[in-house]
Motif scaffolding. Structure first.
Motif, PDB file in Angstrom:
ATOM      1  N   LEU A 238      56.703   6.098  67.663  1.00  0.00           N
ATOM      2  CA  LEU A 238      57.003   6.759  66.395  1.00  0.00           C
ATOM      3  C   LEU A 238      58.459   7.206  66.329  1.00  0.00           C
ATOM      4  CD1 LEU A 238      53.752   8.871  65.855  1.00  0.00           C
ATOM      5  CD2 LEU A 238      54.430   6.767  64.680  1.00  0.00           C
ATOM      6  N   ARG A 239      58.966   7.713  67.440  1.00  0.00           N
ATOM      7  CA  ARG A 239      60.379   8.127  67.468  1.00  0.00           C
ATOM      8  C   ARG A 239      61.308   6.917  67.319  1.00  0.00           C
ATOM      9  NH1 ARG A 239      61.213  13.438  69.366  1.00  0.00           N
ATOM     10  NH2 ARG A 239      59.284  14.406  70.096  1.00  0.00           N
TER      11      ARG A 239
ATOM     12  N   ALA B 185      61.241   5.804  63.704  1.00  0.00           N
ATOM     13  CA  ALA B 185      62.018   6.752  62.893  1.00  0.00           C
ATOM     14  C   ALA B 185      63.518   6.580  63.136  1.00  0.00           C
ATOM     15  CB  ALA B 185      61.588   8.184  63.207  1.00  0.00           C
TER      16      ALA B 185
ATOM     17  N   ASN C 296      52.745   6.363  72.238  1.00  0.00           N
ATOM     18  CA  ASN C 296      52.647   6.431  70.785  1.00  0.00           C
ATOM     19  C   ASN C 296      53.760   7.313  70.221  1.00  0.00           C
ATOM     20  OD1 ASN C 296      51.459   5.788  68.314  1.00  0.00           O
ATOM     21  ND2 ASN C 296      50.297   7.703  68.305  1.00  0.00           N
ATOM     22  N   ASP C 297      54.029   8.436  70.866  1.00  0.00           N
ATOM     23  CA  ASP C 297      55.106   9.323  70.442  1.00  0.00           C
ATOM     24  C   ASP C 297      56.455   8.605  70.534  1.00  0.00           C
ATOM     25  OD1 ASP C 297      56.148  11.966  69.656  1.00  0.00           O
ATOM     26  OD2 ASP C 297      57.014  11.956  71.690  1.00  0.00           O
TER      27      ASP C 297
END
Length: 183
Positions: free
Chosen positions: A53-54, A57, A49-50
């Motif tokens: 998201l990165r 972004a 998930n991280d």
């Protein structure tokens, strides 16, 4: 013999309790493995998930930077084009400042200024479309104003009324032409 001294014979019910106790011990031993695996999967899910998201972004930042870059390119392309036209403006102003110019001097000044302008346009890949008489009519490059009777074959250009221009393989303005019609 007392009741505590006598050995008891196992009953089917006792076997079930023993099996359940053994299974319970196995479940208790398997439970920490299962919980550890669940915790590892939760941790992996959080990592993915991280990463997602990165990545989102990063994609958004790349899109924003590309838009900013395109805006700068457009701005500076117009700026460069305008800068190349400034010498033409200077020549026109210098020509108009001369009070007692002869007709020949005015003509020479206009020709020199036209050459400056054509040179500035050529630097920015703006080239004329000037079809010659007898050239085949091309609706992508030419705009027919009228058809006239002519000795030339049909759909050929008789005269060019106004040059067209194109820039980097894109027509800015088609050439205005008269076309030979059927006889």
């Amino acid at each position: 013999m007392t009741q505590t001294d006598t050995p008891s014979t196992p009953t089917p019910n006792d076997d079930a309790h023993a099996a359940a106790a053994t299974a319970g011990a196995a479940d208790t031993a398997a439970a920490p493995d299962w919980q550890a695996e669940l915790e590892a999967l939760r941790q992996r899910n959080a990592e993915l998930n991280d990463q997602l998201l990165r990545a989102v972004a990063d994609a958004e930042n790349t899109r924003r930077r590309a838009e900013e870059e395109m805006a700068k390119i457009r701005k500076f392309a117009v700026e460069s084009f305008a800068e190349s036209l400034l010498p033409v403006v200077d020549s026109l102003e210098a020509g108009l400042a001369v009070q007692e110019a002869t007709l020949e001097q005015i003509r020479q000044g206009a020709q020199a200024t036209l050459q400056q302008l054509l040179s500035a346009l050529a630097r920015h890949k703006v080239t004329p479309i000037a079809p010659a008489p007898g050239e085949r009519f091309d609706p992508h490059l030419h705009q027919a104003i009228s058809m006239v009777p002519s000795d030339q074959p049909a759909n050929t250009i008789v005269a060019t009324l106004q040059k067209g221009y194109w820039m980097a393989e894109r027509v800015l303005r088609p050439a205005l032409v008269t076309v030979a019609g059927p006889q």
